[in-house]
Design an enzyme around this catalytic site. Structure first.
Site, short mmCIF file in Angstrom:
data_model
loop_
_atom_site.label_atom_id
_atom_site.label_comp_id
_atom_site.label_asym_id
_atom_site.label_seq_id
_atom_site.Cartn_x
_atom_site.Cartn_y
_atom_site.Cartn_z
N CYS A 128 52.34 94.61 -64.75
CA CYS A 128 51.52 95.31 -65.72
C CYS A 128 50.05 94.97 -65.45
O CYS A 128 49.74 94.11 -64.60
CB CYS A 128 51.89 94.89 -67.14
SG CYS A 128 51.58 93.13 -67.48
N GLU A 178 53.50 81.15 -74.42
CA GLU A 178 52.75 82.07 -75.28
C GLU A 178 52.95 81.74 -76.75
O GLU A 178 51.99 81.74 -77.53
CB GLU A 178 53.16 83.51 -75.01
CG GLU A 178 52.39 84.51 -75.88
CD GLU A 178 52.95 85.91 -75.83
OE1 GLU A 178 52.88 86.60 -76.87
OE2 GLU A 178 53.46 86.34 -74.77
#
Length: 407
Positions: free
Chosen positions: A61, A182
Site C-alpha cells: 500500500c 501499532e
C-alpha cells in the site's frame, strides 16, 4: 539543556537527487513487471490446464511504500552514520532482510531497554510504519538523535482520535492485538497529553462480550482486571472507566469484526444508560486493508480450487485475509515461494496451531485436471514474492518459467 537532550528537527530525506536513486533500488528489489502485466490484462494467466488468478487489490500500500522509501533514503542521506530501526519497518521478512543488509540495526520494540541509552547525537533512528509508543519517542528525542519517522498516516489519524477521547474523559476501547506494535503505540496516545487517560484492548468477540456484560451489570472487578491484565491502562478501574467509552482499532483488523464490536459495545451502553450518549466510535480501518479484504471477498465469488496468501506470518492484515479465505476454500498462508516445496508438501502457517506446519495437498495440484489457484497478499508483501509464487505454481504443474515469462 544539554546538547544530547536538545530535540533535533526532523530530517527531510526525500530529496529529489536521493529519491531518484531510491526509486531505482526499490524497483530492483521489489517490483515485478510480470505481476503488473497480469494485473493489467484481467488479473489471471492460464497455461495449459492451470490458471493462476490474482486478487484485484493486494501487496504494497502507499504507507508501506513510503516507509520503505524513507528507510532506503535514510541510508543514502546518512552513508556514514549508525542507523537504527525500532523493531521492524513492516511485517515482511524479505523487506526487513534488505534493511539489515544495508547496515540498519533493529532495536528492541517490546520494552524500552538500555540499548536506547547508548544512542548518540550522530545516530539516526527510523520509526516504523506502525509508529512507536510515546516513551520510545521521548527517549530518542532525549538522546538527540536524527529521527526519520515513517509512521503511516492512517495510524496517526487514530492517534488524534484517542487523544481527543482522553481529553474529553472518554476511555478508548481499542480493537487490536495487545502485543502488536501499532496497538501499543495507539494505547500510549490514549493516555492523553497529561498521561491520565485510560484504555482497554479487546481482540475477540468473546472478550468484547465480557466487557459488555460488565458495562451492563458490573461484576467481579478483580476477575475482570485479571482477565485483561496486559490490556488495560495503569490504574484502570472498570467501575469508573467504562462509564464513557469510545471505540477505536488497530487499522489492520478485520472490518466486519470491528463493526460488530462497535455494535455490541453501543448496545451495552444503551442498555445501561437508556441512550448511546456515552458511546462514541469512528471508522479507523485503513483504506488499503479494507480494499484488500473487499477484493478477496469479490475474488471468492468465482470458483477456485485453492488460495495462497503470501506475506509475513506476523502481519495482522495478511492474517485476516487468511481467515477470510479459510471460510470458503483450502487456504495456505505462505511466507514465499520456497514454502511450496513440492506437489505433495506445502509449508504454511496454521492460524489455529499458531505455528508453521507442513501439509500434503495432492487433490488439486496433482493430476491432469484443470485447476484455478488464487493468490492474494497483505499490504506489506512486495510484488517480487508474488512473482516467485506464480512461477513456482506453474513449475509444480509442469510449466517451465520461460514459458510463463513468454506469455
Amino acid at each position: 539543556m544539554s546538547e544530547a537532550a536538545q530535540k533535533r528537527p526532523r530530517v527531510n530525506v526525500r530529496r529529489p537527487d536521493v529519491m531518484t536513486q531510491v526509486n531505482a533500488e526499490v524497483e530492483r528489489h521489489y517490483r515485478s513487471s510480470i505481476v503488473e502485466r497480469i494485473r493489467t490484462s484481467g488479473g489471471e494467466i492460464t497455461l495449459g490446464n492451470t490458471t493462476v488468478r490474482l486478487a484485484q487489490q493486494f501487496g504494497f500500500c502507499y504507507g508501506v511504500e513510503r516507509a520503505i522509501d524513507l528507510a532506503y533514503a535514510a541510508r543514502r542521506v546518512f552513508p556514514e552514520n549508525r542507523i537504527f530501526l525500532i523493531g521492524e519497518i513492516i511485517h515482511n521478512p524479505e523487506v526487513n532482510r534488505q534493511l539489515v543488509d544495508m547496515g540498519i540495526v533493529s532495536l528492541p520494540w517490546k520494552q524500552l531497554t538500555d540499548d536506547y541509552d547508548q544512542l548518540t547525537t550522530e545516530d539516526v533512528v527510523i520509526v516504523p510504519a506502525f509508529g512507536a509508543p510515546t516513551n520510545f519517542m521521548g527517549k530518542i528525542e532525549e538522546r538527540g538523535c536524527y529521527v526519520v519517522d515513517t509512521t503511516c498516516g492512517d495510524v496517526m489519524k487514530v492517534w488524534r482520535r484517542v487523544r481527543g477521547y482522553a481529553k474529553d474523559g472518554i476511555t478508548s476501547i481499542i480493537h487490536g492485538k495487545a502485543g502488536h506494535e501499532e496497538t501499543q503505540a495507539t494505547a500510549s496516545r490514549a493516555m492523553g497529553e497529561d498521561g491520565k487517560g485510560h484504555y482497554l484492548i479487546v481482540l475477540t468477540l468473546d472478550e468484547t462480550d465480557a466487557v459488555c456484560q460488565y458495562i451492563r451489570e458490573g461484576g467481579d472487578k478483580d476477575a475482570f482486571l485479571k482477565r485483561f491484565a496486559h490490556a488495560v491502562s495503569e490504574d484502570f478501574d472498570p467501575d469508573l472507566h467504562l462509564q464513557k467509552v469510545g471505540v477505536a482499532n488497530q487499522t489492520t483488523m478485520l472490518k466486519s469484526e470491528t463493526e460488530e464490536i462497535q455494535r455490541r459495545v453501543r448496545a451495552a451502553v444503551e442498555a445501561r444508560d437508556g441512550s448511546a450518549e456515552n458511546f462514541i466510535f469512528f471508522d479507523t480501518i485503513c483504506g488499503a486493508t479494507q480494499e484488500r479484504q473487499d477484493a478477496l471477498f469479490e475474488m471468492l465469488r468465482r470458483k477456485m480450487d485453492m488460495l495462497f496468501v503470501v506475506g509475513g506470518y506476523n502481519s495482522s492484515n495478511t492474517t485476516h485475509l487468511v481467515e477470510i479465505g479459510e471460510q470458503s476454500l483450502p487456504t495456505f498462508f505462505i511466507r514465499n515461494a520456497q514454502c511450496l516445496q513440492s506437489l505433495e508438501q506445502i509449508v504454511h502457517f496454521d492460524l489455529h496451531e499458531k505455528a508453521e506446519v507442513t501439509s500434503g495437498y495432492p487433490g488439486a495440484l496433482l493430476g491432469e485436471q484443470p485447476v484455478v489457484i488464487g493468490i492474494t497478499a497483505g499490504a506489506s508483501c512486495p510484488n517480487n514474492l508474488i512473482e516467485d509464487t506464480i512461477f513456482r505454481i506453474f513449475e509444480m504443474r509442469g510449466v517451465p518459467r520461460d514459458q510463463v515469462k513468454a506469455v
